[in-house]
Design an enzyme around this catalytic site. Structure first.
Site, PDB file in Angstrom:
ATOM      1  N   GLU A 107     -51.234  69.304  58.944  1.00 36.64           N
ATOM      2  CA  GLU A 107     -51.781  70.340  59.839  1.00 36.64           C
ATOM      3  C   GLU A 107     -53.477  70.064  59.351  1.00 36.64           C
ATOM      4  O   GLU A 107     -54.123  71.361  59.492  1.00 36.64           O
ATOM      5  CB  GLU A 107     -51.489  71.623  59.653  1.00 36.64           C
TER       6      GLU A 107
HETATM    7  C1  LIG Z   1     -44.124  65.745  54.882  1.00 34.16           C
HETATM    8  C2  LIG Z   1     -44.988  65.480  55.908  1.00 34.16           C
HETATM    9  C3  LIG Z   1     -44.827  66.202  57.417  1.00 34.16           C
HETATM   10  C4  LIG Z   1     -45.661  65.888  58.546  1.00 34.16           C
HETATM   11  N1  LIG Z   1     -45.423  66.172  59.576  1.00 34.16           N
HETATM   12  C5  LIG Z   1     -46.134  65.954  60.697  1.00 34.16           C
HETATM   13  C6  LIG Z   1     -45.854  66.271  62.080  1.00 34.16           C
HETATM   14  O1  LIG Z   1     -44.600  67.039  62.213  1.00 34.16           O
HETATM   15  N2  LIG Z   1     -46.318  65.829  63.188  1.00 34.16           N
HETATM   16  C7  LIG Z   1     -47.516  65.038  62.787  1.00 34.16           C
HETATM   17  O2  LIG Z   1     -48.075  64.795  64.123  1.00 34.16           O
HETATM   18  N3  LIG Z   1     -48.034  64.819  61.741  1.00 34.16           N
HETATM   19  C8  LIG Z   1     -47.228  65.068  60.675  1.00 34.16           C
HETATM   20  N4  LIG Z   1     -47.647  64.703  59.347  1.00 34.16           N
HETATM   21  C9  LIG Z   1     -48.650  63.903  59.133  1.00 34.16           C
HETATM   22  C10 LIG Z   1     -50.070  64.801  58.408  1.00 34.16           C
HETATM   23  O3  LIG Z   1     -50.425  65.848  59.330  1.00 34.16           O
HETATM   24  C11 LIG Z   1     -50.875  63.747  58.262  1.00 34.16           C
HETATM   25  O4  LIG Z   1     -50.534  63.102  57.089  1.00 34.16           O
HETATM   26  C12 LIG Z   1     -52.351  64.282  57.898  1.00 34.16           C
HETATM   27  O5  LIG Z   1     -52.967  64.941  59.134  1.00 34.16           O
HETATM   28  C13 LIG Z   1     -53.334  63.637  57.125  1.00 34.16           C
HETATM   29  O6  LIG Z   1     -53.247  62.274  58.007  1.00 34.16           O
HETATM   30  P1  LIG Z   1     -53.215  60.968  56.912  1.00 34.16           P
HETATM   31  O7  LIG Z   1     -52.028  61.017  56.293  1.00 34.16           O
HETATM   32  O8  LIG Z   1     -53.432  59.801  58.091  1.00 34.16           O
HETATM   33  O9  LIG Z   1     -54.358  60.701  55.994  1.00 34.16           O
HETATM   34  P2  LIG Z   1     -55.679  60.169  56.670  1.00 34.16           P
HETATM   35  O10 LIG Z   1     -56.474  60.816  57.813  1.00 34.16           O
HETATM   36  O11 LIG Z   1     -55.807  58.955  56.520  1.00 34.16           O
HETATM   37  O12 LIG Z   1     -56.933  60.917  55.221  1.00 34.16           O
HETATM   38  C14 LIG Z   1     -56.935  60.419  54.113  1.00 34.16           C
HETATM   39  C15 LIG Z   1     -57.898  61.118  53.201  1.00 34.16           C
HETATM   40  O13 LIG Z   1     -59.113  61.124  53.786  1.00 34.16           O
HETATM   41  C16 LIG Z   1     -59.539  62.122  54.071  1.00 34.16           C
HETATM   42  N5  LIG Z   1     -60.706  62.333  55.170  1.00 34.16           N
HETATM   43  C17 LIG Z   1     -60.314  61.780  56.585  1.00 34.16           C
HETATM   44  N6  LIG Z   1     -61.351  61.769  57.481  1.00 34.16           N
HETATM   45  C18 LIG Z   1     -61.979  62.527  56.575  1.00 34.16           C
HETATM   46  C19 LIG Z   1     -63.324  63.060  57.195  1.00 34.16           C
HETATM   47  N7  LIG Z   1     -63.843  62.995  58.349  1.00 34.16           N
HETATM   48  N8  LIG Z   1     -64.273  63.801  56.217  1.00 34.16           N
HETATM   49  C20 LIG Z   1     -63.751  63.945  55.014  1.00 34.16           C
HETATM   50  N9  LIG Z   1     -62.429  63.241  54.647  1.00 34.16           N
HETATM   51  C21 LIG Z   1     -61.817  62.793  55.507  1.00 34.16           C
HETATM   52  C22 LIG Z   1     -58.447  63.361  54.392  1.00 34.16           C
HETATM   53  O14 LIG Z   1     -58.900  64.602  53.920  1.00 34.16           O
HETATM   54  C23 LIG Z   1     -57.441  62.596  52.947  1.00 34.16           C
HETATM   55  O15 LIG Z   1     -57.969  63.295  51.923  1.00 34.16           O
HETATM   56  C24 LIG Z   1     -46.792  65.162  58.264  1.00 34.16           C
HETATM   57  C25 LIG Z   1     -47.012  64.453  56.961  1.00 34.16           C
HETATM   58  C26 LIG Z   1     -46.248  64.687  55.965  1.00 34.16           C
HETATM   59  C27 LIG Z   1     -46.428  63.867  54.847  1.00 34.16           C
END
Ligand SMILES: Cc1cc2nc3c(=O)[nH]c(=O)nc-3n(C[C@H](O)[C@H](O)[C@H](O)COP(=O)(O)OP(=O)(O)OC[C@H]3O[C@@H](n4cnc5c(N)ncnc54)[C@H](O)[C@@H]3O)c2cc1C
Length: 601
Positions: free
Chosen positions: A441
């Site tokens: 989220e």
């Molecule tokens: C168990 C689990 C359940 C989930 N459930 C759902 C679900 O039901 N539906 C769904 O759609 N998704 C779901 N997710 C996905 C989750 O919402 C994402 O993993 C999360 O939003 C982060 O995206 P990412 O993993 O691609 O990380 P990334 O976007 O790749 O981010 C990696 C790091 O970079 C940082 N970062 C990225 N952009 C910026 C910026 N502009 N400024 C500063 N820092 C930045 C982030 O804070 C993070 O620390 C789930 C994930 C997990 C692990």
């Protein structure tokens, strides 16, 4: 096995004594239904359900996990039966609109129950939890036909919902998503793409699953401006609205993950799956935000739930476990050693948990009243104010309560010593389960950008002023109250400093936009500590006034915890303020190429 008692006394303190929920409910249309007796009965029944039905499945669900067999996903043993009981008990419809089959009770009541569910079985709670957001998105943006087809089923709980945003190459940056929606002759769309990490994407708890999916239309503008929202059911409803033909959406695999093992985190493949546009084309992100805002507060409540669960078990253990003698001499001379609760450091950990649990509950309920007012408030000015405050507080609820929730569950392990690291006590599970709340989220980093960038600086600080003015008024009203001086003086100082820090970052950001990102997480944590300080001061006021009554011990403990918060947790604002002011120079100096290692990674 860990135990849990719903904190009903504390809920009464916060709801009735601090925030006058009976008056608040009476002011809402239809709020008469939420009479004190009804509220008390619902909370007691919710407490029973979470303790007797959900808690016994928490450790077994963690150990067993979910199973994918031939495309079907089985949730851990007992999860389906618990869900049936939940539906039969009418819980999914509690705060939903009567026109869609709901009971029309205030949203805040559902949020209180959510805390109990999250405290007893976070993984299970995510099956019904996502349905609320899906229902909300459809209620606000769906067509009448979509509401009739999907919303009533979600409200009844016979179908569950998901939110499908994330793809392998995009999580935070949804503008990059690749899932496509091709219009078909029947007015629908063929949805094709892969979504990952989809919570409750596939399972055996309900007869149908309603996916809300972000995808791009063929002529969509680039980036986040070209995202549309679609409803994609697992089974296409037949003419009678019952699950009919299987749609082209399947679970490709289940993630093996650190925590919430009992919840199915799915890779979902959409293969020309039939979907229907929700809201206007290319406005999907705005529609999804309806769902995400609900879900963000829901995740903050998850942080609160695990904090309370860890606290209660750590407290019971600390009373029981005998190790060493108190520094001042034996406190339980008849025993071979003193219980560890005599040691100041163990008390530090327990009080940290207690202050975050009780303070977090105040924050959630304070915010919950705003949710009610935004949804049902009768006065336009009041609604606007509530909406502004809700916007400001949502990232704080989400990120602050999950950050401190993770800290609190870790302290729970520490109170247990080595036993905390051992599975059977259930304390390490709480840490693992809590860890995801800081990520999904929108990570803490993203919430912090939302708070400082979008909510505070983009409104030229006006949004923040709505809240700091409220705090200022409270401080002024209590300025001459000697019983509260120890709270009001530091609070007034911090409240003023909050505005100054904001101005400072705003000025720097005019020269260099990176300054916002450099300050944001410390700014959010600072904001969280000050927000809780305001609420703890209000709690202290309430407790001081009730000290002479029958429940002196309860109110004295409240006052003592407020003191602990002010003396032992609030000083963390000094470090966060210093880090906010330090600017981004040291963060940005090292080159991204080798990060100063002398070799490339
Ligand atoms: C168990 C689990 C359940 C989930 N459930 C759902 C679900 O039901 N539906 C769904 O759609 N998704 C779901 N997710 C996905 C989750 O919402 C994402 O993993 C999360 O939003 C982060 O995206 P990412 O993993 O691609 O990380 P990334 O976007 O790749 O981010 C990696 C790091 O970079 C940082 N970062 C990225 N952009 C910026 C910026 N502009 N400024 C500063 N820092 C930045 C982030 O804070 C993070 O620390 C789930 C994930 C997990 C692990």
């Amino acid at each position: 096995m860990p135990d849990y008692q719903a904190p009903l006394r504390d809920l009464r303190f916060v709801m009735d004594e601090m925030f006058d929920f009976p008056g608040h409910y009476a002011s809402l249309p239809g709020g008469d239904d939420a009479s004190p007796d009804v509220v008390a009965a619902i909370l007691e029944e919710g407490a029973r359900f979470s303790r007797e039905v959900l808690l016994p499945l928490n450790q077994s669900g963690d150990q067993e996990g979910c199973l994918l067999e031939g495309g079907d996903v089985k949730a851990p043993k007992g999860f389906k039966q618990a869900y049936q009981q939940y539906v039969e008990g009418g819980w999914p419809s509690l705060s939903a609109e009567p026109e869609f089959g709901g009971q029309g009770l205030p949203h805040s009541l559902g949020m209180v129950l959510s805390e109990m569910i999250c405290a007893t079985n976070l993984a299970w709670g995510m099956y019904p939890g996502l349905s609320h957001g899906a229902a909300d998105a459809l209620r606000h943006h769906g067509s009448d036909e979509q509401k009739a087809t999907y919303l009533t089923k979600l409200v009844e709980g016979v179908w569950t919902g998901t939110m499908c945003l994330t793809e392998p190459h995009c999580g935070t940056d949804l503008g990059l998503l690749k899932t496509r929606a091709i219009p078909t002759d029947d007015g629908g769309y063929d949805i094709t793409g892969t979504k990952i990490f989809i919570s409750a994407g596939e399972h055996d708890l309900a007869e149908n699953i309603v996916h809300l999916v972000l995808a791009k239309l063929p002529d969509a503008p680039e980036g986040s401006k070209g995202i549309s929202l679609f409803v994609v059911p697992k089974f296409l409803p037949d003419a009678d609205g019952n699950p009919g033909e299987r749609n082209g959406v399947t679970c490709g695999s289940l993630e093996h993950k650190m925590g919430i093992h009992g919840n199915a985190t799915c890779v979902m493949n959409f293969d020309a799956a039939k979907g229907y546009l929700v809201g206007a084309p290319n406005k999907g992100l705005a529609c999804m935000f309806t769902m995400m805002n609900v879900a963000r507060i829901g995740v903050g409540i998850q942080g609160l739930g695990v904090t309370e669960a860890s606290f209660q078990n750590a407290l019971a253990y600390a009373r029981d476990r005998l190790q060493m003698r108190a520094l001042s001499g034996p406190q339980a001379p008849e025993k071979v050693a003193d219980p560890i609760i005599v040691h100041p450091d163990v008390r530090r950990m327990l009080l940290t948990q207690k202050a975050f649990a009780e303070g977090g509950r105040m924050l959630v309920l304070y915010t919950a009243q705003m949710v009610d007012v935004v949804e049902h408030g009768q006065d336009a000015a009041e609604r606007e104010r509530a909406e502004t405050l809700l916007g400001l507080l949502t990232p704080i609820v989400k990120a602050f309560l999950t950050e401190v929730g993770f800290e609190a569950t870790n302290e729970g392990v520490q109170v247990f010593g080595g036993h905390g690291f051992i599975q059977e006590w259930g304390m390490e599970q709480l840490v693992r389960d809590a860890r995801i709340t800081r990520l999904y989220e929108g990570t803490t980093g993203i919430q912090a950008l939302d708070l400082l960038g979008r909510k505070v600086l983009m409104s030229q600080g006006e949004t923040l002023k709505v809240f700091t003015k409220e705090i200022h008024k409270f401080c002024q009203a209590e300025a001459d109250n000697p019983a509260l001086a120890e709270f009001i003086k530091p609070l007034a100082k911090l409240n003023a400093e909050w505005g100054e820090l904001t101005m400072g970052v705003g000025m720097k950001a005019m020269q260099d936009r990176e300054e916002v990102g450099a300050a944001s997480v410390d700014y959010l944590m600072y904001s969280g500590y000050v927000t809780l300080a305001y609420l703890w001061a209000r709690a202290a006021k309430q407790a001081t006034e009730a000290l002479e009554g029958d429940e002196r011990a309860f109110y004295q403990a409240k006052l003592d915890t407020a003191r602990f918060y002010y003396q032992r947790l609030l000083p963390r604002t000094r470090a966060h303020a210093a880090m906010v002011q330090a600017g981004g120079g040291s963060l940005m100096a090292i080159s991204a190429e080798d990060f100063g290692l002398g070799f490339e990674i």
